[in-house]
Design a protein around this motif. Structure first.
Motif, mmCIF file in Angstrom:
data_model
loop_
_atom_site.group_PDB
_atom_site.id
_atom_site.type_symbol
_atom_site.label_atom_id
_atom_site.label_comp_id
_atom_site.label_asym_id
_atom_site.label_seq_id
_atom_site.Cartn_x
_atom_site.Cartn_y
_atom_site.Cartn_z
ATOM 1 N N LYS A 84 0.821 -1.213 0.000
ATOM 2 C CA LYS A 84 0.000 0.000 0.000
ATOM 3 C C LYS A 84 0.855 1.263 0.000
ATOM 4 C CE LYS A 84 -3.845 -2.281 2.372
ATOM 5 N NZ LYS A 84 -4.737 -2.299 3.567
ATOM 6 N N ALA A 85 2.141 1.107 -0.294
ATOM 7 C CA ALA A 85 3.063 2.246 -0.275
ATOM 8 C C ALA A 85 3.214 2.838 -1.680
ATOM 9 C CB ALA A 85 4.431 1.810 0.251
ATOM 10 N N GLY A 86 2.913 4.119 -1.809
ATOM 11 C CA GLY A 86 3.122 4.809 -3.079
ATOM 12 C C GLY A 86 4.586 5.170 -3.258
ATOM 13 N N ILE A 87 4.924 5.711 -4.429
ATOM 14 C CA ILE A 87 6.326 6.042 -4.690
ATOM 15 C C ILE A 87 6.792 7.218 -3.842
ATOM 16 C CG2 ILE A 87 6.210 5.103 -7.020
ATOM 17 C CD1 ILE A 87 6.115 7.978 -8.063
ATOM 18 N N ASP A 88 5.848 7.909 -3.181
ATOM 19 C CA ASP A 88 6.245 8.988 -2.273
ATOM 20 C C ASP A 88 6.933 8.436 -1.012
ATOM 21 O OD1 ASP A 88 3.558 7.935 -1.753
ATOM 22 O OD2 ASP A 88 3.508 9.352 -0.088
ATOM 23 N N ARG A 89 6.841 7.097 -0.792
ATOM 24 C CA ARG A 89 7.501 6.493 0.365
ATOM 25 C C ARG A 89 8.942 6.094 0.051
ATOM 26 N NH1 ARG A 89 3.681 4.898 4.140
ATOM 27 N NH2 ARG A 89 5.491 4.667 5.506
ATOM 28 N N LEU A 90 9.395 6.392 -1.161
ATOM 29 C CA LEU A 90 10.760 6.063 -1.548
ATOM 30 C C LEU A 90 11.752 6.925 -0.781
ATOM 31 C CD1 LEU A 90 11.672 4.025 -3.798
ATOM 32 C CD2 LEU A 90 12.038 6.017 -5.264
ATOM 33 N N ASP A 91 12.865 6.318 -0.372
ATOM 34 C CA ASP A 91 13.971 7.067 0.228
ATOM 35 C C ASP A 91 14.760 7.689 -0.928
ATOM 36 O OD1 ASP A 91 16.437 7.877 1.304
ATOM 37 O OD2 ASP A 91 16.358 6.366 2.875
ATOM 38 N N LEU A 92 14.520 8.965 -1.167
ATOM 39 C CA LEU A 92 15.066 9.614 -2.362
ATOM 40 C C LEU A 92 16.590 9.594 -2.379
ATOM 41 C CD1 LEU A 92 12.646 12.672 -2.721
ATOM 42 C CD2 LEU A 92 12.416 10.345 -3.594
ATOM 43 N N LEU A 93 17.217 9.871 -1.250
ATOM 44 C CA LEU A 93 18.675 9.916 -1.214
ATOM 45 C C LEU A 93 19.266 8.534 -1.493
ATOM 46 C CD1 LEU A 93 19.323 12.239 1.865
ATOM 47 C CD2 LEU A 93 19.479 12.822 -0.565
ATOM 48 N N ARG A 94 18.668 7.504 -0.910
ATOM 49 C CA ARG A 94 19.175 6.143 -1.105
ATOM 50 C C ARG A 94 19.018 5.715 -2.564
ATOM 51 N NH1 ARG A 94 19.906 1.887 2.599
ATOM 52 N NH2 ARG A 94 18.893 3.153 4.208
ATOM 53 N N PHE A 95 17.838 5.975 -3.128
ATOM 54 C CA PHE A 95 17.578 5.546 -4.501
ATOM 55 C C PHE A 95 18.401 6.357 -5.499
ATOM 56 C CE2 PHE A 95 14.730 5.114 -8.317
ATOM 57 C CZ PHE A 95 14.971 3.752 -8.516
ATOM 58 N N ARG A 96 18.555 7.657 -5.234
ATOM 59 C CA ARG A 96 19.380 8.495 -6.117
ATOM 60 C C ARG A 96 20.824 7.994 -6.142
ATOM 61 N NH1 ARG A 96 18.146 13.089 -4.188
ATOM 62 N NH2 ARG A 96 16.887 13.938 -5.896
ATOM 63 N N ALA A 97 21.365 7.657 -4.974
ATOM 64 C CA ALA A 97 22.743 7.160 -4.898
ATOM 65 C C ALA A 97 22.881 5.826 -5.633
ATOM 66 C CB ALA A 97 23.163 7.015 -3.440
ATOM 67 N N PHE A 98 21.862 4.964 -5.517
ATOM 68 C CA PHE A 98 21.908 3.682 -6.213
ATOM 69 C C PHE A 98 21.923 3.879 -7.723
ATOM 70 C CE2 PHE A 98 19.772 0.057 -8.207
ATOM 71 C CZ PHE A 98 20.548 -0.987 -7.750
ATOM 72 N N LEU A 99 21.058 4.741 -8.232
ATOM 73 C CA LEU A 99 21.026 4.996 -9.676
ATOM 74 C C LEU A 99 22.358 5.545 -10.171
ATOM 75 C CD1 LEU A 99 17.491 6.626 -10.168
ATOM 76 C CD2 LEU A 99 18.193 4.300 -10.762
ATOM 77 N N ARG A 100 22.942 6.435 -9.380
ATOM 78 C CA ARG A 100 24.213 7.052 -9.773
ATOM 79 C C ARG A 100 25.357 6.041 -9.743
ATOM 80 N NH1 ARG A 100 25.153 10.358 -5.410
ATOM 81 N NH2 ARG A 100 26.348 8.620 -4.539
ATOM 82 N N ASP A 101 25.448 5.264 -8.665
ATOM 83 C CA ASP A 101 26.605 4.386 -8.476
ATOM 84 C C ASP A 101 26.536 3.118 -9.315
ATOM 85 O OD1 ASP A 101 27.414 6.254 -6.640
ATOM 86 O OD2 ASP A 101 26.738 5.112 -4.885
ATOM 87 N N VAL A 102 25.334 2.593 -9.530
ATOM 88 C CA VAL A 102 25.205 1.309 -10.225
ATOM 89 C C VAL A 102 24.932 1.480 -11.714
ATOM 90 C CG1 VAL A 102 23.886 -0.851 -10.344
ATOM 91 C CG2 VAL A 102 24.451 0.153 -8.116
#
Length: 384
Positions: free
Chosen positions: A152-170
């Motif tokens: 029941k979690a929308g994308i607003d529950r995403l940890d933006l800093l964590r996901f941004r770092a993952f996209l950048r590093d991987v």
């Protein structure tokens, strides 16, 4: 099979893989038994054998009649049809026992004529009566996996800093500039559902405060005095929540602070090394977090005693895996989305099947228990 082989089988009694029937008269009843075996691990029905293990047997006329019932039940009273086999054993005095073999199903779940799904429980059977059990049947034939479950979690529950770092590093990708592009990216990465919600993998890997969304998927750790579980006495206790990375780091820290430090030939002023290599617990904790059964709403339990450390995961080994097979490096992916992301550096994951072998190479004094009745898997690390 010889008559003596048959006697040896009968002498062990009925269990999850073996059932006795003195006679068969009803195709619907037989179909339910067949479906239960096919939805579980397969098995045999010995027809002409009474519940007490005696062998009144069948006449040739009985055999002809029962074979027709078997054929009808397997082809018309079970959905999907089952490829069963029969073998007739002559037990003397013009009497026969039919061995009906039902294979483990490849097209689960199997229904009887009334649409009921049955599972074996010991020598008996029971109806599947929960969504989780039904999902687990689909999972066993690779049709559905727990990490795909919608939340029941929308994308607003995403940890933006964590996901941004993952996209950048991987992936060397920038963070999407709009909610629409973010959702599209999450869906393409198998982290969100078609209706715009994070799936279980998305929550466990990248959500902010996953324990607020799925509070049951944590690790509960306790250091007990002595070698038994106490109701109220403990030396150290902590619950670890957050993303899988957070849970792993917290649990590793708990283990390390509760291990003895040994000098191991070092200078007396040196801090010492842990009594058991940290690699052992890295492998076992990653295995527990990635391969546990997320259809079961329960935490992983980490118990530390004076003589051993136990890691207890919800869910027995999947499909045809056994303790002997995992010791040899065999594996079966229960949560493929989690594995695909963990392998990209979120946890120290080194590949399918290698973790258990590596832990054993570092510390051979590890036992594994696959509790299929209780649906638990336990790794016990013995302390010297």
């Amino acid at each position: 099979m010889t008559p003596s082989d048959l006697k040896a089988i009968i002498a062990t009694g009925e269990d999850s893989h073996r059932q006795f029937k003195q006679d068969i008269t009803n195709a619907d009843s037989l179909a339910a038994e067949m479906a239960a075996f096919a939805n579980s691990e397969g098995g045999i029905i010995l027809i002409g054998v009474a519940d007490d293990g005696s062998t009144p047997g069948l006449t040739l006329r009985d055999v002809s009649r029962i074979n027709q019932i078997i054929s009808n039940a397997a082809s018309q009273h079970v959905r999907s049809p089952l490829p069963v086999q029969t073998e007739n054993i002559n037990i003397g005095h013009d009497r026969i026992v039919i061995i009906l073999t039902i294979p483990k199903g490849k097209d689960k779940p199997y229904f009887d004529k009334n649409g009921v799904i049955w599972l074996k429980v010991g020598s008996d059977k029971r109806r599947v009566n929960s969504r989780e059990e039904l999902c687990r049947l689909f999972q066993s034939v690779d049709q559905f996996h727990a990490d795909e479950l919608p939340t029941k979690a929308g994308i607003d529950r995403l940890d933006l800093l964590r996901f941004r770092a993952f996209l950048r590093d991987v992936y060397n990708l920038p963070y999407p500039e709009s909610p629409e592009k973010l959702l599209n990216l999450l869906q393409n990465m198998n982290l969100a559902t078609d209706d715009g919600m994070l799936n279980l993998a998305g929550v466990l890997l990248f959500a902010e405060k996953p324990e607020w969304i799925k509070p049951q998927f944590i690790i509960k750790a306790i250091r007990y005095p002595g070698n038994t579980i106490h109701v109220s006495q403990y030396i150290d206790s902590e619950d670890f929540s957050g993303t899988l990375s957070d849970i792993f780091e917290g649990a590793m820290g708990f283990v390390m602070r509760n291990l003895h430090k040994v000098q191991a030939g070092q200078n007396v002023n040196a801090p010492g090394v842990p009594e058991i290599s940290p690699v052992v617990f890295e492998e076992l904790l990653v295995n527990a977090l990635v391969h546990r059964d997320y259809f079961i709403s329960a935490p992983i339990r980490l118990f530390i005693f004076d003589n051993r450390i136990e890691i207890i995961s919800p869910g027995n080994l999947p499909n045809n895996l056994t303790v002997a097979k995992i010791r040899s490096g065999n594996s079966n992916i229960r949560n493929p989305i989690l594995v695909s992301f963990i392998a990209k550096g979120l946890l120290p994951y080194r590949g399918i099947g290698s973790g258990i072998k590596r832990a054993l190479e570092e510390w051979p004094s590890i036992d594994f228990m696959d509790d299929r009745e209780g649906s638990l898997f336990t790794a016990t690390v013995h302390r010297h």
